[in-house]
Design a protein around this motif. Structure first.
Motif, PDB file in Angstrom:
ATOM      1  N   GLU A   8     -22.852  -7.705  35.198  1.00  8.54           N
ATOM      2  CA  GLU A   8     -23.264  -7.312  33.852  1.00  8.54           C
ATOM      3  C   GLU A   8     -23.858  -5.904  33.858  1.00  8.54           C
ATOM      4  OE1 GLU A   8     -25.816 -10.290  32.149  1.00  8.54           O
ATOM      5  OE2 GLU A   8     -24.317 -11.859  32.419  1.00  8.54           O
ATOM      6  N   ALA A   9     -24.633  -5.582  34.886  1.00  8.69           N
ATOM      7  CA  ALA A   9     -25.189  -4.228  35.001  1.00  8.69           C
ATOM      8  C   ALA A   9     -24.058  -3.207  35.083  1.00  8.69           C
ATOM      9  CB  ALA A   9     -26.093  -4.128  36.224  1.00  8.69           C
ATOM     10  N   SER A  10     -23.040  -3.523  35.865  1.00  9.97           N
ATOM     11  CA  SER A  10     -21.886  -2.638  35.981  1.00  9.97           C
ATOM     12  C   SER A  10     -21.237  -2.406  34.623  1.00  9.97           C
ATOM     13  CB  SER A  10     -20.878  -3.235  36.962  1.00  9.97           C
ATOM     14  OG  SER A  10     -19.707  -2.463  36.982  1.00  9.97           O
ATOM     15  N   ARG A  34     -20.256   1.181  41.885  1.00  3.42           N
ATOM     16  CA  ARG A  34     -21.091   0.742  43.011  1.00  3.42           C
ATOM     17  C   ARG A  34     -21.676  -0.642  42.760  1.00  3.42           C
ATOM     18  NH1 ARG A  34     -23.619   5.295  46.499  1.00  3.42           N
ATOM     19  NH2 ARG A  34     -22.141   6.964  46.123  1.00  3.42           N
ATOM     20  N   PHE A  35     -22.124  -0.882  41.527  1.00  4.20           N
ATOM     21  CA  PHE A  35     -22.681  -2.206  41.220  1.00  4.20           C
ATOM     22  C   PHE A  35     -21.584  -3.267  41.180  1.00  4.20           C
ATOM     23  CE2 PHE A  35     -26.468   0.181  40.214  1.00  4.20           C
ATOM     24  CZ  PHE A  35     -27.458  -0.660  40.677  1.00  4.20           C
ATOM     25  N   ALA A  36     -20.409  -2.899  40.704  1.00  2.00           N
ATOM     26  CA  ALA A  36     -19.285  -3.842  40.723  1.00  2.00           C
ATOM     27  C   ALA A  36     -18.920  -4.194  42.167  1.00  2.00           C
ATOM     28  CB  ALA A  36     -18.084  -3.252  39.995  1.00  2.00           C
ATOM     29  N   ASP A  37     -18.884  -3.186  43.031  1.00  2.00           N
ATOM     30  CA  ASP A  37     -18.586  -3.421  44.445  1.00  2.00           C
ATOM     31  C   ASP A  37     -19.658  -4.299  45.082  1.00  2.00           C
ATOM     32  OD1 ASP A  37     -16.355  -1.821  44.165  1.00  2.00           O
ATOM     33  OD2 ASP A  37     -17.259  -0.074  45.168  1.00  2.00           O
ATOM     34  N   ALA A  38     -20.916  -4.018  44.778  1.00  2.00           N
ATOM     35  CA  ALA A  38     -22.020  -4.808  45.343  1.00  2.00           C
ATOM     36  C   ALA A  38     -21.924  -6.266  44.908  1.00  2.00           C
ATOM     37  CB  ALA A  38     -23.363  -4.209  44.928  1.00  2.00           C
ATOM     38  N   ALA A  39     -21.495  -6.483  43.680  1.00  2.00           N
ATOM     39  CA  ALA A  39     -21.374  -7.850  43.158  1.00  2.00           C
ATOM     40  C   ALA A  39     -20.276  -8.627  43.869  1.00  2.00           C
ATOM     41  CB  ALA A  39     -21.106  -7.816  41.654  1.00  2.00           C
TER      42      ALA A  39
END
Length: 89
Positions: A8-10, A34-39
């Motif tokens: 959601e942040a992504s 980056r946040f999508a990758d981290a998720a």
């Protein structure tokens, strides 16, 4: 740990990027990725990673109009919600 918050942040960061121009747009799009990758990783990010990237996101938010800042604020809320599930500090 639920990674939904990072996804959601992504999404919020992607929408914030759409309201920006130039280098700010590019940097927000990069943070979104980056946040999508981290998720999607098997092991999620630690407190240090989250802190560094949250700081970057907040600084970028200062360069946006009201709509963009709202998306950044929403992204930071989701990041903080995820961070509460991370063990440690």
């Amino acid at each position: 740990m639920s990674r939904e918050e990072l996804e959601e942040a992504s999404g919020h960061l992607r929408r914030a990027a759409e309201t920006a121009e130039g280098e700010t747009r590019e940097k927000l799009a990069e943070q979104s990725q980056r946040f999508a990758d981290a998720a999607s990783r098997e092991s999620g990010p630690d407190h240090g990673w989250l802190d560094r990237h949250t700081h970057v996101v907040r600084e970028l938010g200062e360069e946006l109009d009201e709509e963009g800042r709202e998306h950044v604020d929403d992204a930071v809320e989701r990041i903080n919600a995820y961070r509460e599930t991370v063990p440690g500090v």
